[in-house]
Design an enzyme around this catalytic site. Sequence first.
Site, PDB file in Angstrom:
ATOM      1  N   GLU A  74       0.819  -1.195   0.000  1.00  0.00           N
ATOM      2  CA  GLU A  74       0.000   0.000   0.000  1.00  0.00           C
ATOM      3  C   GLU A  74       0.859   1.253   0.000  1.00  0.00           C
ATOM      4  OE1 GLU A  74      -1.262   0.563   4.563  1.00  0.00           O
ATOM      5  OE2 GLU A  74      -2.121  -1.219   3.650  1.00  0.00           O
ATOM      6  N   CYS A  87       3.728   8.443   0.645  1.00  0.00           N
ATOM      7  CA  CYS A  87       4.243   7.534   1.672  1.00  0.00           C
ATOM      8  C   CYS A  87       4.281   6.147   1.037  1.00  0.00           C
ATOM      9  CB  CYS A  87       3.330   7.557   2.893  1.00  0.00           C
ATOM     10  SG  CYS A  87       3.843   6.446   4.217  1.00  0.00           S
ATOM     11  N   CYS A  94       6.843  -6.922   7.122  1.00  0.00           N
ATOM     12  CA  CYS A  94       7.985  -6.395   7.865  1.00  0.00           C
ATOM     13  C   CYS A  94       8.426  -7.421   8.913  1.00  0.00           C
ATOM     14  CB  CYS A  94       7.613  -5.080   8.545  1.00  0.00           C
ATOM     15  SG  CYS A  94       8.994  -4.260   9.385  1.00  0.00           S
ATOM     16  N   CYS A  98       6.750  -4.311  15.043  1.00  0.00           N
ATOM     17  CA  CYS A  98       6.428  -3.210  15.955  1.00  0.00           C
ATOM     18  C   CYS A  98       5.029  -3.427  16.529  1.00  0.00           C
ATOM     19  CB  CYS A  98       6.489  -1.878  15.227  1.00  0.00           C
ATOM     20  SG  CYS A  98       8.139  -1.452  14.611  1.00  0.00           S
ATOM     21  N   GLY A 137       7.163  -2.012   5.610  1.00  0.00           N
ATOM     22  CA  GLY A 137       8.535  -2.486   5.539  1.00  0.00           C
ATOM     23  C   GLY A 137       9.546  -1.553   6.181  1.00  0.00           C
ATOM     24  N   HIS A 194      10.838   5.915  19.910  1.00  0.00           N
ATOM     25  CA  HIS A 194       9.687   5.430  20.686  1.00  0.00           C
ATOM     26  C   HIS A 194       9.987   4.990  22.114  1.00  0.00           C
ATOM     27  CE1 HIS A 194       7.796   5.797  16.889  1.00  0.00           C
ATOM     28  NE2 HIS A 194       8.201   4.637  16.399  1.00  0.00           N
ATOM     29  N   CYS A 311       0.223   2.218   8.902  1.00  0.00           N
ATOM     30  CA  CYS A 311       0.910   1.305   7.988  1.00  0.00           C
ATOM     31  C   CYS A 311       0.347  -0.110   8.028  1.00  0.00           C
ATOM     32  CB  CYS A 311       2.401   1.247   8.322  1.00  0.00           C
ATOM     33  SG  CYS A 311       3.271   2.773   7.980  1.00  0.00           S
TER      34      CYS A 311
END
Length: 336
Positions: A74, A87, A94, A98, A137, A194, A311
Site C-alpha cells: 500500500e 508515503c 515487515c 512493531c 517495511g 519510541h 501502515c
Amino acid sequence: MGLTASEFAAIAGTEPSTVAYRDLFIRHDDMPRELRRWADARNVQLRTLSKVKCERGKRSQKVLFGLSDGYAVESVMIQRRDGFTACISSQVGCAFSCRFCASGQAGLKRNLGRHEIVEQVVRLGPKVNRIVFMGIGEPLNNYESVLAAIRIMRDRDGMRFPTTGITISTIGIPKALARLREEHLGINLTVSLHATTQDVRDRLIPGSRKHDLREVVARAISWAERHNRIVTFVYLLLPGLNDGRADAERLARMLVGKPARVNLMRWNPVESVDLGRSADHQLHHFRQRLVRAGVPVVVRDTQGADIDAACGQLWLRDLHGLKAAQRMRTQYGAAA
C-alpha cells in the site's frame, strides 16, 4: 521503472528514438502510444503494479497496489499546504513486528525491487513533490533496492526528483546507518525511537532487540554530523509505556546539543492492537520538558485515520482474504 539511465541507453541503442529516458517515468496510469510501442518492440515491461483498491479521506488517499506475484503493498498520498507527500512501501510485510503497527503482524514476505518502489511514486501522479519511506517495511532492511530506487528517482535525465524531498524512515539498523553515512545523497533521515530504555524499546519493537538503543542514536547523530543535516527522531507517545516524566528527561539528555529534533506523535489506532492514546495534558507536559531542556520538538498530527492509513492495515486485510492477483482474476472472470 527500474532502469538506470545507462541501462536505458543500452536498450535504446544508437538508433534515433522519439522516447527519452525521462519518458519512462511519465506520472500517469495511461502511457502514451509511442512509449507503449517502444516498450513492446524491446520486450520491456514498464508497469508491473495494478491498482486493486483505493480509499479516500479528507486529506489523504490510500492505494493498494497488486504485485505480479499476487502479493500487494500500500501507498498513501497525503495533501500538504505546498503539495503532496507519497508515503511508499519498501517491503511486503515487515520483520520487526512493531507492536503498534499493522505491517509486521503477518511477518516479512519479501523485499520490493527497485522498479516496484519507483512505480509507486509514478502511479500516485504528478502532484507528488515529497517522498517518505514510511509505508510497509523497513527500508534499511532492503538497503540496495531502496538506494537504487532513490538514485533512479533523482536522476536529472529522468524523474529529476529533488533528493532533499526524499525521507528514509527507519527503526535504526546500526550497520545500515553506518553505510548510509557514507552515501553521497542529501536525503532526510527519520529514526523511529519510541523509547528511552532498552527494555521498553524491545517490548515495542521486538525485532530490534539486537540493536542497542544507544548505538542507534549515536549512528543517527553521526549521519547528521557527516551530512550537516538534522536527524528527526519520531517518538510515539503511549500511555503508561513511554510518556512519563522520566522518559522525557532521558530523551532530553540523549539529544540536547545534538543536530536532532523530535517529532512527538500519538497513536493511529490499528485493528486488533490493544494500545491507547496519551491524553492531551500528558502530551503537553512531555513536550514542555523537552522544550525547557533546549531540544527542538514538534507535535505531528496523524493523518489518514478516516482511511485506516496506519501502515499495513489495508494490506493486512488483503492478505487475510484473496491475494491481489487472485482477486483481479476473480473480478475479470465475473465481468466476463
